[in-house]
Design a protein around this motif. Structure first.
Motif, PDB file in Angstrom:
ATOM      1  N   ASN A 323       0.824  -1.210   0.000  1.00  0.00           N
ATOM      2  CA  ASN A 323       0.000   0.000   0.000  1.00  0.00           C
ATOM      3  C   ASN A 323       0.858   1.259   0.000  1.00  0.00           C
ATOM      4  OD1 ASN A 323      -3.124  -0.285   0.276  1.00  0.00           O
ATOM      5  ND2 ASN A 323      -2.303  -1.979   1.490  1.00  0.00           N
ATOM      6  N   LEU A 324       1.888   1.285   0.837  1.00  0.00           N
ATOM      7  CA  LEU A 324       2.726   2.480   0.919  1.00  0.00           C
ATOM      8  C   LEU A 324       3.580   2.656  -0.335  1.00  0.00           C
ATOM      9  CD1 LEU A 324       3.783   2.557   4.680  1.00  0.00           C
ATOM     10  CD2 LEU A 324       1.862   3.682   3.531  1.00  0.00           C
ATOM     11  N   ASN A 325       3.945   1.552  -0.998  1.00  0.00           N
ATOM     12  CA  ASN A 325       4.663   1.668  -2.273  1.00  0.00           C
ATOM     13  C   ASN A 325       3.871   2.502  -3.270  1.00  0.00           C
ATOM     14  OD1 ASN A 325       7.000   0.202  -1.735  1.00  0.00           O
ATOM     15  ND2 ASN A 325       6.172  -1.733  -2.473  1.00  0.00           N
ATOM     16  N   VAL A 326       2.572   2.210  -3.390  1.00  0.00           N
ATOM     17  CA  VAL A 326       1.739   2.909  -4.367  1.00  0.00           C
ATOM     18  C   VAL A 326       1.531   4.364  -3.957  1.00  0.00           C
ATOM     19  CG1 VAL A 326      -0.534   2.976  -5.459  1.00  0.00           C
ATOM     20  CG2 VAL A 326       0.621   0.785  -5.108  1.00  0.00           C
ATOM     21  N   LEU A 327       1.240   4.595  -2.697  1.00  0.00           N
ATOM     22  CA  LEU A 327       1.015   5.967  -2.235  1.00  0.00           C
ATOM     23  C   LEU A 327       2.292   6.805  -2.355  1.00  0.00           C
ATOM     24  CD1 LEU A 327      -1.195   5.265   0.911  1.00  0.00           C
ATOM     25  CD2 LEU A 327      -1.947   5.958  -1.374  1.00  0.00           C
ATOM     26  N   ALA A 328       3.434   6.199  -2.069  1.00  0.00           N
ATOM     27  CA  ALA A 328       4.700   6.933  -2.181  1.00  0.00           C
ATOM     28  C   ALA A 328       5.008   7.295  -3.628  1.00  0.00           C
ATOM     29  CB  ALA A 328       5.844   6.103  -1.596  1.00  0.00           C
ATOM     30  N   ALA A 329       4.496   6.501  -4.578  1.00  0.00           N
ATOM     31  CA  ALA A 329       4.710   6.783  -5.994  1.00  0.00           C
ATOM     32  C   ALA A 329       3.688   7.777  -6.543  1.00  0.00           C
ATOM     33  CB  ALA A 329       4.646   5.489  -6.796  1.00  0.00           C
ATOM     34  N   GLY A 330       2.822   8.296  -5.678  1.00  0.00           N
ATOM     35  CA  GLY A 330       1.830   9.270  -6.109  1.00  0.00           C
ATOM     36  C   GLY A 330       0.499   8.679  -6.501  1.00  0.00           C
ATOM     37  N   GLY A 331       0.332   7.350  -6.363  1.00  0.00           N
ATOM     38  CA  GLY A 331      -0.938   6.710  -6.694  1.00  0.00           C
ATOM     39  C   GLY A 331      -2.005   7.014  -5.662  1.00  0.00           C
ATOM     40  N   SER A 386      17.131   2.778   4.094  1.00  0.00           N
ATOM     41  CA  SER A 386      17.402   1.383   4.452  1.00  0.00           C
ATOM     42  C   SER A 386      16.169   0.500   4.385  1.00  0.00           C
ATOM     43  CB  SER A 386      18.003   1.315   5.865  1.00  0.00           C
ATOM     44  OG  SER A 386      19.227   2.005   5.923  1.00  0.00           O
ATOM     45  N   GLY A 387      15.065   1.048   3.939  1.00  0.00           N
ATOM     46  CA  GLY A 387      13.820   0.294   3.871  1.00  0.00           C
ATOM     47  C   GLY A 387      12.797   0.861   4.820  1.00  0.00           C
ATOM     48  N   GLY A 388      11.528   0.757   4.465  1.00  0.00           N
ATOM     49  CA  GLY A 388      10.467   1.339   5.268  1.00  0.00           C
ATOM     50  C   GLY A 388      10.095   2.723   4.762  1.00  0.00           C
ATOM     51  N   PHE A 389       9.276   3.418   5.542  1.00  0.00           N
ATOM     52  CA  PHE A 389       8.728   4.702   5.104  1.00  0.00           C
ATOM     53  C   PHE A 389       8.623   5.680   6.262  1.00  0.00           C
ATOM     54  CE2 PHE A 389       7.169   1.473   2.262  1.00  0.00           C
ATOM     55  CZ  PHE A 389       7.231   2.058   1.008  1.00  0.00           C
ATOM     56  N   GLU A 390       8.712   6.952   5.925  1.00  0.00           N
ATOM     57  CA  GLU A 390       8.365   8.013   6.857  1.00  0.00           C
ATOM     58  C   GLU A 390       7.069   8.644   6.368  1.00  0.00           C
ATOM     59  OE1 GLU A 390      11.100  10.836   9.044  1.00  0.00           O
ATOM     60  OE2 GLU A 390      10.352  12.169   7.455  1.00  0.00           O
ATOM     61  N   LEU A 391       6.096   8.767   7.262  1.00  0.00           N
ATOM     62  CA  LEU A 391       4.818   9.389   6.942  1.00  0.00           C
ATOM     63  C   LEU A 391       4.884  10.850   7.344  1.00  0.00           C
ATOM     64  CD1 LEU A 391       2.320   6.644   8.192  1.00  0.00           C
ATOM     65  CD2 LEU A 391       3.528   6.812   6.003  1.00  0.00           C
ATOM     66  N   ARG A 392       4.770  11.727   6.358  1.00  0.00           N
ATOM     67  CA  ARG A 392       4.882  13.167   6.617  1.00  0.00           C
ATOM     68  C   ARG A 392       3.556  13.854   6.330  1.00  0.00           C
ATOM     69  NH1 ARG A 392      10.390  14.042   3.030  1.00  0.00           N
ATOM     70  NH2 ARG A 392      11.660  12.444   4.085  1.00  0.00           N
TER      71      ARG A 392
END
Length: 457
Positions: A323-331, A386-392
């Motif tokens: 889910n975060l992969n798609v949102l991080a790509a602007g989807g 290093s992997g993972g996400f930061e939610l801003r």
């Protein structure tokens, strides 16, 4: 220290050691008890036709749901319509606050060419009859008060046609015919949707993850093996030599590229299965080739196509990661594959569903609830080195990671005095305060996480 002070300290200690309603130690976050609202950035693909199960989606935080609109089922004979099933599904979703995403299937015994009957995207004998049908569907659910479904509450925004169109043998969609005829079909469907509802969003049918990976290798954007497993003993494998063959090049040049560049659509669709770490390259390539925003109308995990086994931890992490992969790509969203388990899918994707076949929640449900709370309006995921996400967003950032990236997030939390939790029990949905047994486990950290994930945020 006086008696009153000692009593106060004792009270604080007792409060910190008190147990929550789940029996877990104080500070533990129980995702299974969270009540969430449908979040439009979290979705699900193909929940089935039994609307009595649809509330399970809303309870997981799902805000978009993809359902099929099959020509043969709604217009079994020319001019005779049966709207009952589709009306029931669309109405049930809207009543729950879930936005329907309608995928057209032009399969029809009377309306499509017999030689194309083996795929769901049959080639219409008369495009005028097909577009008339498409227009009637859109008009029925556009919420403009004219020819709407009786009792319609809200409107449908997303429409799609030509699911997994790249291959003439794909039973999930496919197209038997030339690239030119496919473009004409997509354009006619797009135009019919827009004529009935100019504000609707038209999505080009998704490209299968296997084919996205083939594209990456064929265009020298990646160098890896591409495969799909059909059973314990049967696997289709494309190595670099096979991918660089003349027949694959012809398919790309004569069908894939012309459709992406010449067809009319608002949004492209990448179906995402297999290794999650390939998603960023897949999404970036499709955005580049199409020149459009990209969503995923089918995604899921963990996949067994590359030899991995299903684990509860893997299901939880895959739901977060994909889910975060798609949102991080602007989807706008990623639509997870299936509400409940059954055998009507590929061997590799057998366990992607959110619930078991007896309606018991799997760890992905807890991951969805976590995301539904953390992904408020304006919150954007950013990949960590290093992997993972930061939610801003407008508030304090939160970080999520697992595997190799978990140590970096743990260090970030410790150095800043930021509260952190790790996934201690994926089956029950428990996040425990960071401890010595958290190495490599899923971690979420942030000064506002406890409030966002509280039982009463």
């Amino acid at each position: 220290m006086g008696l009153a002070q000692r009593v106060g300290v004792l009270w604080v200690l007792l409060t910190c050691l008190a147990t929550s309603g789940s029996g877990a130690a104080a500070g533990t976050i129980d995702l299974s008890r969270l009540v969430v609202e449908p979040n439009p950035r979290i979705g699900l693909s193909f929940p089935g036709s039994q609307v009595r199960y649809y509330p399970y989606m809303a309870k997981a935080g799902v805000g978009v749901a993809r359902i099929a609109v099959t020509w043969q089922l709604i217009e079994p004979e020319r001019g005779r319509f049966n709207w009952r099933g589709l009306d029931e599904r669309v109405g049930a979703l809207l009543a729950l606050g879930v936005q329907p995403f309608l995928t057209f299937e032009s399969k029809s015994d009377w309306g499509t060419r017999p030689e194309t009957s083996k795929v769901k995207n049959g080639d219409p004998i008369d495009l005028g009859l097909w577009t008339r049908f498409v227009g009637q569907v859109v008009e029925r659910y556009d919420g403009d008060g004219r020819d709407d479904m009786p009792g319609l509450k809200g409107r449908v925004v997303y429409y799609q046609a030509a699911n997994e169109w790249e291959s003439p043998t794909n039973p999930s969609g496919g197209w038997i015919g030339s690239g030119a005829s496919l473009i004409a079909y997509v354009n006619a469907t797009h135009d019919a949707v827009k004529a009935a509802d100019p504000q609707a969003i038209f999505v080009l049918g998704g490209i299968a993850s296997f084919n996205l990976d083939v594209l990456l290798v064929a265009l020298d954007r990646a160098d890896f093996r591409v495969q799909q497993r059909w059973s314990d003993t049967s696997t289709t494998v494309f190595d670099r030599e096979r991918i660089k063959s003349p027949d694959i090049k012809a398919l790309i040049d004569e069908r894939v590229m012309p459709v992406l560049r010449e067809a009319r659509y608002d949004v492209a669709d990448a179906h995402l299965y297999g290794p999650e770490d390939r998603d960023a390259a897949r999404l970036a390539l499709l955005a580049e080739l199409s020149g459009r925003p990209v969503i995923s109308a089918e995604c899921g995990g963990p996949s067994r196509d590359y030899g991995d086994d299903y684990t509860p931890e893997g299901h939880f992490v895959a739901a977060v990661h994909r889910n975060l992969n798609v949102l991080a790509a602007g989807g706008a969203f990623c639509l997870w594959f299936r509400l409940g388990e059954d055998d009507k899918t590929t061997w590799g994707n057998r366990f992607t569903a959110l619930y078991t076949n007896d309606a018991q929640p799997k760890p992905g449900v807890w991951a969805f609830r976590l995301l539904a709370r953390l992904l408020g309006p304006g919150v954007v995921p950013h990949p960590l080195p290093s992997g993972g996400f930061e939610l801003r967003g407008s508030g304090a950032p939160a970080r999520l990671a697992w595997g190799q990236g978990a140590a970096e997030v743990q260090d970030w939390a410790q150095s800043g005095g930021t509260p952190a939790w790790c996934l201690s029990d994926p089956v029950r949905g428990l996040l425990a305060p960071m401890g010595t047994d958290c190495a490599g486990a899923f971690i979420v950290a942030g000064s506002d996480v406890a409030r966002l994930l509280s039982l009463d945020p």
